[in-house]
Design a protein around this motif. Structure first.
Motif, PDB file in Angstrom:
ATOM      1  N   LYS A  37       0.851  -1.201   0.000  1.00  0.00           N
ATOM      2  CA  LYS A  37       0.000   0.000   0.000  1.00  0.00           C
ATOM      3  C   LYS A  37       0.879   1.240   0.000  1.00  0.00           C
ATOM      4  O   LYS A  37       1.944   1.252   0.612  1.00  0.00           O
ATOM      5  N   ILE A  38       0.387   2.280  -0.687  1.00  0.00           N
ATOM      6  CA  ILE A  38       1.051   3.588  -0.691  1.00  0.00           C
ATOM      7  C   ILE A  38      -0.019   4.643  -0.486  1.00  0.00           C
ATOM      8  O   ILE A  38      -1.060   4.602  -1.154  1.00  0.00           O
ATOM      9  N   GLN A  39       0.235   5.578   0.437  1.00  0.00           N
ATOM     10  CA  GLN A  39      -0.737   6.639   0.692  1.00  0.00           C
ATOM     11  C   GLN A  39      -0.006   7.947   0.983  1.00  0.00           C
ATOM     12  O   GLN A  39       0.644   8.083   2.010  1.00  0.00           O
ATOM     13  N   PRO A  40      -0.105   8.929   0.081  1.00  0.00           N
ATOM     14  CA  PRO A  40       0.421  10.256   0.413  1.00  0.00           C
ATOM     15  C   PRO A  40      -0.507  10.931   1.422  1.00  0.00           C
ATOM     16  O   PRO A  40      -1.721  10.748   1.372  1.00  0.00           O
ATOM     17  N   VAL A  41       0.089  11.687   2.351  1.00  0.00           N
ATOM     18  CA  VAL A  41      -0.675  12.355   3.395  1.00  0.00           C
ATOM     19  C   VAL A  41      -0.155  13.783   3.539  1.00  0.00           C
ATOM     20  O   VAL A  41       1.055  13.991   3.671  1.00  0.00           O
ATOM     21  N   ASP A  42      -1.055  14.732   3.531  1.00  0.00           N
ATOM     22  CA  ASP A  42      -0.672  16.135   3.729  1.00  0.00           C
ATOM     23  C   ASP A  42      -0.852  16.485   5.204  1.00  0.00           C
ATOM     24  O   ASP A  42      -1.876  17.017   5.614  1.00  0.00           O
ATOM     25  N   MET A  43       0.163  16.165   6.000  1.00  0.00           N
ATOM     26  CA  MET A  43       0.082  16.380   7.444  1.00  0.00           C
ATOM     27  C   MET A  43       0.249  17.851   7.822  1.00  0.00           C
ATOM     28  O   MET A  43      -0.177  18.270   8.887  1.00  0.00           O
ATOM     29  N   PHE A  44       0.900  18.611   6.968  1.00  0.00           N
ATOM     30  CA  PHE A  44       1.152  20.023   7.234  1.00  0.00           C
ATOM     31  C   PHE A  44       0.657  20.833   6.029  1.00  0.00           C
ATOM     32  O   PHE A  44       1.429  21.208   5.149  1.00  0.00           O
ATOM     33  N   PRO A  45      -0.650  21.116   5.965  1.00  0.00           N
ATOM     34  CA  PRO A  45      -1.249  21.706   4.769  1.00  0.00           C
ATOM     35  C   PRO A  45      -0.750  23.109   4.406  1.00  0.00           C
ATOM     36  O   PRO A  45      -0.931  23.537   3.287  1.00  0.00           O
ATOM     37  N   HIS A  46      -0.092  23.787   5.313  1.00  0.00           N
ATOM     38  CA  HIS A  46       0.388  25.131   5.015  1.00  0.00           C
ATOM     39  C   HIS A  46       1.825  25.137   4.493  1.00  0.00           C
ATOM     40  O   HIS A  46       2.449  26.182   4.392  1.00  0.00           O
ATOM     41  N   THR A  47       2.348  23.947   4.161  1.00  0.00           N
ATOM     42  CA  THR A  47       3.693  23.835   3.593  1.00  0.00           C
ATOM     43  C   THR A  47       3.600  23.148   2.232  1.00  0.00           C
ATOM     44  O   THR A  47       2.556  22.636   1.850  1.00  0.00           O
ATOM     45  N   LEU A  48       4.706  23.107   1.539  1.00  0.00           N
ATOM     46  CA  LEU A  48       4.754  22.456   0.225  1.00  0.00           C
ATOM     47  C   LEU A  48       5.038  20.962   0.335  1.00  0.00           C
ATOM     48  O   LEU A  48       5.015  20.254  -0.663  1.00  0.00           O
ATOM     49  N   HIS A  49       5.327  20.473   1.535  1.00  0.00           N
ATOM     50  CA  HIS A  49       5.714  19.074   1.724  1.00  0.00           C
ATOM     51  C   HIS A  49       4.504  18.160   1.851  1.00  0.00           C
ATOM     52  O   HIS A  49       3.476  18.534   2.394  1.00  0.00           O
ATOM     53  N   ILE A  50       4.677  16.950   1.347  1.00  0.00           N
ATOM     54  CA  ILE A  50       3.687  15.892   1.518  1.00  0.00           C
ATOM     55  C   ILE A  50       4.426  14.662   2.023  1.00  0.00           C
ATOM     56  O   ILE A  50       5.474  14.291   1.491  1.00  0.00           O
ATOM     57  N   GLU A  51       3.891  14.037   3.057  1.00  0.00           N
ATOM     58  CA  GLU A  51       4.476  12.816   3.589  1.00  0.00           C
ATOM     59  C   GLU A  51       3.923  11.626   2.803  1.00  0.00           C
ATOM     60  O   GLU A  51       2.818  11.685   2.290  1.00  0.00           O
ATOM     61  N   ASN A  52       4.716  10.590   2.743  1.00  0.00           N
ATOM     62  CA  ASN A  52       4.298   9.393   2.027  1.00  0.00           C
ATOM     63  C   ASN A  52       4.406   8.200   2.957  1.00  0.00           C
ATOM     64  O   ASN A  52       5.441   7.986   3.590  1.00  0.00           O
ATOM     65  N   VAL A  53       3.319   7.417   3.055  1.00  0.00           N
ATOM     66  CA  VAL A  53       3.279   6.237   3.917  1.00  0.00           C
ATOM     67  C   VAL A  53       3.215   5.005   3.024  1.00  0.00           C
ATOM     68  O   VAL A  53       2.381   4.919   2.138  1.00  0.00           O
ATOM     69  N   VAL A  54       4.135   4.072   3.264  1.00  0.00           N
ATOM     70  CA  VAL A  54       4.208   2.848   2.469  1.00  0.00           C
ATOM     71  C   VAL A  54       4.146   1.648   3.411  1.00  0.00           C
ATOM     72  O   VAL A  54       4.848   1.612   4.419  1.00  0.00           O
ATOM     73  N   GLN A  55       3.279   0.703   3.083  1.00  0.00           N
ATOM     74  CA  GLN A  55       3.220  -0.557   3.833  1.00  0.00           C
ATOM     75  C   GLN A  55       3.965  -1.610   3.029  1.00  0.00           C
ATOM     76  O   GLN A  55       3.765  -1.764   1.834  1.00  0.00           O
ATOM     77  N   LEU A  56       4.850  -2.325   3.732  1.00  0.00           N
ATOM     78  CA  LEU A  56       5.628  -3.389   3.114  1.00  0.00           C
ATOM     79  C   LEU A  56       5.293  -4.696   3.816  1.00  0.00           C
ATOM     80  O   LEU A  56       5.146  -4.736   5.033  1.00  0.00           O
ATOM     81  N   LYS A  57       5.211  -5.762   3.046  1.00  0.00           N
ATOM     82  CA  LYS A  57       4.963  -7.103   3.593  1.00  0.00           C
ATOM     83  C   LYS A  57       6.135  -8.000   3.211  1.00  0.00           C
ATOM     84  O   LYS A  57       6.671  -7.909   2.090  1.00  0.00           O
ATOM     85  N   LEU A  58       6.500  -8.869   4.127  1.00  0.00           N
ATOM     86  CA  LEU A  58       7.561  -9.826   3.885  1.00  0.00           C
ATOM     87  C   LEU A  58       7.152 -10.739   2.728  1.00  0.00           C
ATOM     88  O   LEU A  58       6.026 -11.189   2.658  1.00  0.00           O
ATOM     89  N   LYS A  59       8.074 -10.985   1.820  1.00  0.00           N
ATOM     90  CA  LYS A  59       7.792 -11.848   0.664  1.00  0.00           C
ATOM     91  C   LYS A  59       7.693 -13.299   1.088  1.00  0.00           C
ATOM     92  O   LYS A  59       8.310 -13.752   1.999  1.00  0.00           O
TER      93      LYS A  59
END
Length: 59
Positions: A37-59
């Protein structure tokens, strides 16, 4: 990234505010993990940055 691969946790959640370093690290984790899974999140809406959350599973 080597330690994460060695630990072999069943699930890893990687939160990053720098997509370039996250992409580099995901390539290193590709040895043992797959991105589920990949989900961008705008945790600080008054800045230009966006955080990205990635879920990884063991193969």
């Amino acid at each position: 990234m080597q330690k994460i691969n060695e630990m072999a946790a069943p699930t890893v959640v990687y939160v990053s505010c720098n997509p370039a370093t996250q992409a580099r690290d995901l390539a290193l984790l590709d040895e043992k993990y797959r991105v589920t899974k990949i989900q961008p999140v705008d945790m600080f809406p008054h800045t230009l940055h966006i955080e990205n959350v990635v879920q990884l599973k063991l193969k």
